[in-house]
Design a protein around this motif. Structure first.
Motif, PDB file in Angstrom:
ATOM      1  N   GLY A   1       0.834  -1.199   0.000  1.00  0.00           N
ATOM      2  CA  GLY A   1       0.000   0.000   0.000  1.00  0.00           C
ATOM      3  C   GLY A   1       0.864   1.243   0.000  1.00  0.00           C
ATOM      4  O   GLY A   1       1.899   1.281   0.681  1.00  0.00           O
TER       5      GLY A   1
ATOM      6  N   THR B   1      -4.329  -0.631   3.403  1.00  0.00           N
ATOM      7  CA  THR B   1      -4.507   0.730   3.923  1.00  0.00           C
ATOM      8  C   THR B   1      -3.709   0.895   5.214  1.00  0.00           C
ATOM      9  O   THR B   1      -3.005   1.892   5.405  1.00  0.00           O
TER      10      THR B   1
ATOM     11  N   HIS C   1      -9.578   4.584  -2.702  1.00  0.00           N
ATOM     12  CA  HIS C   1      -8.419   3.895  -3.283  1.00  0.00           C
ATOM     13  C   HIS C   1      -8.468   3.990  -4.795  1.00  0.00           C
ATOM     14  O   HIS C   1      -9.552   3.973  -5.386  1.00  0.00           O
TER      15      HIS C   1
ATOM     16  N   ASP D   1      -5.522  -1.117  -8.216  1.00  0.00           N
ATOM     17  CA  ASP D   1      -4.176  -1.631  -7.957  1.00  0.00           C
ATOM     18  C   ASP D   1      -3.236  -1.401  -9.139  1.00  0.00           C
ATOM     19  O   ASP D   1      -3.656  -1.382 -10.299  1.00  0.00           O
TER      20      ASP D   1
ATOM     21  N   THR E   1      -1.651  -0.955  -3.888  1.00  0.00           N
ATOM     22  CA  THR E   1      -2.916  -0.232  -3.793  1.00  0.00           C
ATOM     23  C   THR E   1      -2.631   1.212  -3.375  1.00  0.00           C
ATOM     24  O   THR E   1      -2.114   1.451  -2.276  1.00  0.00           O
TER      25      THR E   1
ATOM     26  N   VAL F   1      -3.613   4.412  -1.727  1.00  0.00           N
ATOM     27  CA  VAL F   1      -4.598   4.840  -0.732  1.00  0.00           C
ATOM     28  C   VAL F   1      -4.625   6.362  -0.741  1.00  0.00           C
ATOM     29  O   VAL F   1      -3.634   7.010  -0.409  1.00  0.00           O
TER      30      VAL F   1
END
Length: 197
Positions: free
Chosen positions: A40, A85, A108, A111, A121, A123
């Motif tokens: 993330g 996250t 978000h 990906d 990902t 965030v």
């Protein structure tokens, strides 16, 4: 500012495809049986002034992987993280001293798959209060801010290339002043810009 925040929320609700380091390199052959590792990164947008800014880092030149590159705070999901996250918030605290309870996560981006085997990902979070930057010397050489408007302007994105493992590899860049923002970071930022159009 409320309009910007609402536009951001709507953009993040859009369910488009993810991105990858291979978007501009369709002939690249992925290794068979590879396993993706979750990670993330925090796209932290400071709205403490009339000019919203995105916080980015310049990775330490002493690091083994991606030394000196421009990146979001973030990293791989560890066993103790609840999800990606949580990983992004933990890494932002460790890397730049951003208190975990300060970012207001609003969504978000899809990906992003990296050539190094991470499923990243992005965030997206708002920072409505100032904080004391504390870069981790072993990981971060510098922390800086880039105007969100610059990153949302698709005209600022270029496609460049270099040789990598014997082949010419193409990638996005979005230069800003002395900072050469490229690769996965530029690709994820461009994904946000496309959604905000």
């Amino acid at each position: 500012m409320p309009d910007l925040i609402e536009t951001l929320r709507e953009a993040l609700d859009y369910s488009g495809d993810g991105s990858s380091d291979f978007d501009l390199n369709p002939d690249f052959k992925l290794p068979a049986g590879r396993k993706m590792r979750p990670a993330g990164v925090l796209v932290a947008i400071s709205v403490t002034s009339n000019t919203p800014q995105v916080i980015l880092t310049k990775r330490s030149s002493a690091l083994k992987h991606h030394p000196g590159q421009i990146a979001f705070p973030g990293g791989k999901q560890d066993e103790g993280d609840k999800d990606v996250t949580d990983a992004a918030l933990r890494e932002a605290w460790e890397e730049i001293g951003l208190p975990r309870d300060l970012p207001e996560v609003i969504g978000h981006l899809p990906d992003h798959e990296t050539v190094t085997g991470f499923q990243v990902t992005p965030v997206v979070a708002l920072l409505k209060h100032e904080f004391h930057l504390k870069p981790e010397p072993g990981e971060v050489d510098e922390v800086f801010s880039t105007p969100l408007a610059h990153l949302l302007n698709l005209d600022n994105y270029l496609i460049e290339s270099r040789r990598w493992r014997g082949v010419q590899r193409h990638y996005y860049t979005v230069p800003f002043g002395p900072y050469y923002i490229w690769g996965a970071t530029a690709r994820m930022l461009r994904g946000l810009a496309v959604r905000m159009k």
